[in-house]
Design a protein around this motif. Structure first.
Motif, PDB file in Angstrom:
ATOM      1  N   ALA A 124      13.208 -50.435 -34.526  1.00 54.67           N
ATOM      2  CA  ALA A 124      12.425 -49.519 -33.877  1.00 54.67           C
ATOM      3  C   ALA A 124      11.553 -49.897 -32.839  1.00 54.67           C
ATOM      4  CB  ALA A 124      11.490 -49.057 -34.956  1.00 54.67           C
ATOM      5  N   ILE A 127      13.970 -50.598 -29.773  1.00 53.61           N
ATOM      6  CA  ILE A 127      14.414 -49.468 -29.069  1.00 53.61           C
ATOM      7  C   ILE A 127      13.385 -48.796 -28.245  1.00 53.61           C
ATOM      8  CG2 ILE A 127      14.893 -47.176 -29.652  1.00 53.61           C
ATOM      9  CD1 ILE A 127      17.230 -49.275 -30.091  1.00 53.61           C
ATOM     10  N   SER A 146      11.273 -47.031 -38.417  1.00 54.06           N
ATOM     11  CA  SER A 146      12.658 -46.353 -37.623  1.00 54.06           C
ATOM     12  C   SER A 146      12.306 -44.946 -37.365  1.00 54.06           C
ATOM     13  CB  SER A 146      13.756 -46.391 -38.458  1.00 54.06           C
ATOM     14  OG  SER A 146      13.624 -46.190 -39.528  1.00 54.06           O
ATOM     15  N   ALA A 153      15.087 -43.150 -28.827  1.00 57.08           N
ATOM     16  CA  ALA A 153      16.290 -43.121 -28.806  1.00 57.08           C
ATOM     17  C   ALA A 153      17.197 -42.220 -28.187  1.00 57.08           C
ATOM     18  CB  ALA A 153      16.855 -43.238 -30.257  1.00 57.08           C
ATOM     19  N   ILE A 166      19.338 -46.925 -34.780  1.00 60.41           N
ATOM     20  CA  ILE A 166      17.961 -47.748 -35.001  1.00 60.41           C
ATOM     21  C   ILE A 166      18.203 -48.199 -36.733  1.00 60.41           C
ATOM     22  CG2 ILE A 166      15.524 -47.403 -35.213  1.00 60.41           C
ATOM     23  CD1 ILE A 166      16.131 -44.621 -33.637  1.00 60.41           C
TER      24      ILE A 166
END
Length: 263
Positions: A124, A127, A146, A153, A166
């Motif tokens: 997470a 990302i 996440s 994302a 993720i």
């Protein structure tokens, strides 16, 4: 329908045995190579520019993992992505530690911009950082959940024309058309180094046979990890048992144990 696509992808990997070229970090080379072999793919760790053009002409997919990044590796990674583009191969980017240093963040973004067929697989915090948002990270470990990275994302999907995976307590797969939440896996898995990198390598194997979303790899590793943890005494035995579970995993087990939802 989605579960059926996942089981078909697993069969395809085992039948086609795609070659996955890995430019990956020193910590996880053995882990990821063994996981690829266990699932039925063929791994190669290739870091030389001299062979990369030839290698990508017949490989199934390319992994770029920036975990042990340095100035010698960056141009090799860029060259490998260019060769993957030439041969219309999927690039799976693992932006290890993105957000922990400016070098990692800049390199991850440059590789993402360069790749024409891209899947991004990260935790997470990675990302979120790749999407230019503020992330909480501690080295290569995620401090964000996440769930909190889904919006980042979705930005990356649009920005880089990519699919995004993720990994975390729940895994998410985000594409242009849907978002999938997967709820398998086990709390013991983060105690084995390179578990996310293993997911990256498996994502490339499944991309080589047509699953460019990343959902099949997340499903397979989640179920295998869950089953391995039920037998393991700790991280050491989990790592060993996981390879056995990947090797023995079958359609019936996947269909029975897999927990996912399209959101």
């Amino acid at each position: 329908m989605l579960v059926e696509q996942i089981t078909q992808a697993l069969t395809a990997v085992r039948e086609q045995k795609p070659l996955v070229v890995n430019i990956t970090n020193f910590v996880v080379m053995n882990n990821t190579a063994n996981a690829l072999l266990a699932i039925g793919a063929s791994p190669i760790m290739a870091h030389s520019k001299q062979e990369m053009a030839e290698m990508m002409s017949f490989a199934g997919a390319l992994v770029i993992n920036i975990g042990t990044l340095d100035s010698d590796w960056i141009p090799r990674m860029s060259f490998a992505v260019e060769q993957a583009n030439i041969h219309n191969k999927v690039v799976v980017l693992d932006p290890v530690g993105c957000g922990a240093s400016s070098l990692r963040t800049a390199t991850a973004r440059e590789i993402a911009r360069l790749a024409k067929k891209l899947i991004i697989r990260g935790n997470a915090s990675e990302i979120i950082a790749l999407a230019c948002e503020q992330a909480k990270s501690k080295g290569v470990d995620a401090l964000n959940s996440s769930d909190s990275a889904v919006s980042a994302a979705r930005f990356l999907v649009t920005e880089y024309d990519a699919s995004v995976v993720i990994s975390g307590e729940a895994d998410y797969v985000v594409t242009h058309t849907h978002t999938v939440r997967l709820n398998n896996g086990h709390a013991l898995m983060p105690y084995v180094t390179g578990m996310g990198c293993t997911l990256t390598a498996l994502t490339a194997a499944f991309a080589a046979v047509g699953d460019t979303s990343g959902v099949a790899a997340a499903a397979v590793l989640g179920v295998a990890g869950e089953m391995a943890a039920e037998q393991a005494r700790g991280p050491g035995s989990l790592q060993m048992t996981l390879l056995d579970e990947l090797y023995q995993l079958n359609d019936e087990t996947l269909k029975t144990r897999l927990t996912l939802q399209v959101i």
